[in-house]
Each structure stands twice: as C-alpha cells, then as structure tokens.
Design an enzyme around this catalytic site. Sequence first.
Site, PDB file in Angstrom:
ATOM      1  N   GLY A   1       0.821  -1.209   0.000  1.00  0.00           N
ATOM      2  CA  GLY A   1       0.000   0.000   0.000  1.00  0.00           C
ATOM      3  C   GLY A   1       0.846   1.247   0.000  1.00  0.00           C
TER       4      GLY A   1
ATOM      5  CG  ASP B   1       9.919   5.833  10.973  1.00  0.00           C
ATOM      6  OD1 ASP B   1       9.272   4.797  10.742  1.00  0.00           O
ATOM      7  OD2 ASP B   1      10.226   6.196  12.118  1.00  0.00           O
TER       8      ASP B   1
END
Length: 212
Positions: free
Chosen positions: A23, A83
């Site tokens: 995704g 991140d």
Amino acid sequence: MQPESADPAAAPRRLVLATRNAGKVTELRAILSEAGLGLELVGADAYPEIPDVKETGTTFAENALLKAHALARATGLPAVADDSGLCVDVLGGAPGIFSARWSGRHGDDRANLDLLLAQISDIADGHRGAHFACAAALALPDGRERVVEGRLEGTLRHEPAGSGGFGYDPILQPLGETRTCAELSPEEKNAISHRGKAFRALAPVVRELLGS
C-alpha cells in the site's frame, strides 16, 4: 549483494523505495510520479535478499535515514525511505515511532488500532487531538543525504470508519474534514496527507541531487 550498476550515469534512473508495504509503495509511487521525475520507482520487494533494517533511531528522521542509507549501500542506487506514525496529544506524542508495533506485533494494524482506542476510550472529543507525522529521506550511494518532514493534523474518532488506506487511517479525521483518512479516495488523501506533503517536498531535492 553487489551494487546493481557501477555506471553512475545509469544507476540514478532507478530510485528504490525502502518499503515492502504494498500500500505504501503504491502511494509513494503515485506521489513521486506526479512530480514528473522521470525515474523508475521500485519497492524493496524487488530486492528480497536484502534484510529489513532495524529502526533503532529515536526520531522519524533518524529511522528514515537509517533505512535509506542501508538500501543505497546494498543496491548502489539512490534510495528513498520514510518513517511515519501517529502522535496523540494526550499520550504525549505516542505511539510516535512505535506506531507500527504499538500492540507488540509489528505491522498488526488492527491490534495497534484497537489498543490505542482502548487507551483513550474515556477521552472527550475536545481532547482527542492527534497528528500523523512523516519524515522522508533520500540517500545516495556516495553518502549524501537529505530529509524533509510533513504533518497532517486531526482528531481521533471513537470507532474506525472507512476501508481505504492502512494503519491508523480509519480513526484519524483530518481537520476541516467530516471523513477519516480511510474514507478519502487515494487522490484526496495524497493531497493532504503527511506522507504526501513530505514526499512532495522531497521531489525537488531528488531532482536537484539526481539531475532528473
């Protein structure tokens, strides 16, 4: 693993995204492709022999750079990593860098989401502020690096809503929206998301450093 190419003119035509999350690869490819960089974008799943990098940093930026540098060294190609996570006001910014493993099982989205909702179940609507944060990093095989950040402010629902996206998308309602991130279309989400903001900010950096 040997670097994929010793030719510095050939290597930059491929940009590696340091994630095996399908995704996320789709989302990042769409965001970076919109910038017209003219690069082939591949996920880390194209290099299954390269082990995952331990996220030992104490900030989103540190973890993003760790992953980008590791992949750049292993492949000999420019690498991009991010991140990101959810930062909840009443939890002092947690889960933060522990978002993906908040329940103790890395990548178990439902367990993470259920635990977080239980932890803030008695928090009133007016105090359920939170934001998604993202650090996006570019690392080159020669050691050069750049990192940028993006945020998406919102509030947390009491129950999940929507089937799109991943992670905590079903419970974060962006400010000014009546829907959660999981109820937005991919195009709507990319336009306002923390990851979209970070990678759009990174696109001109990629162009600058790679000449694309």
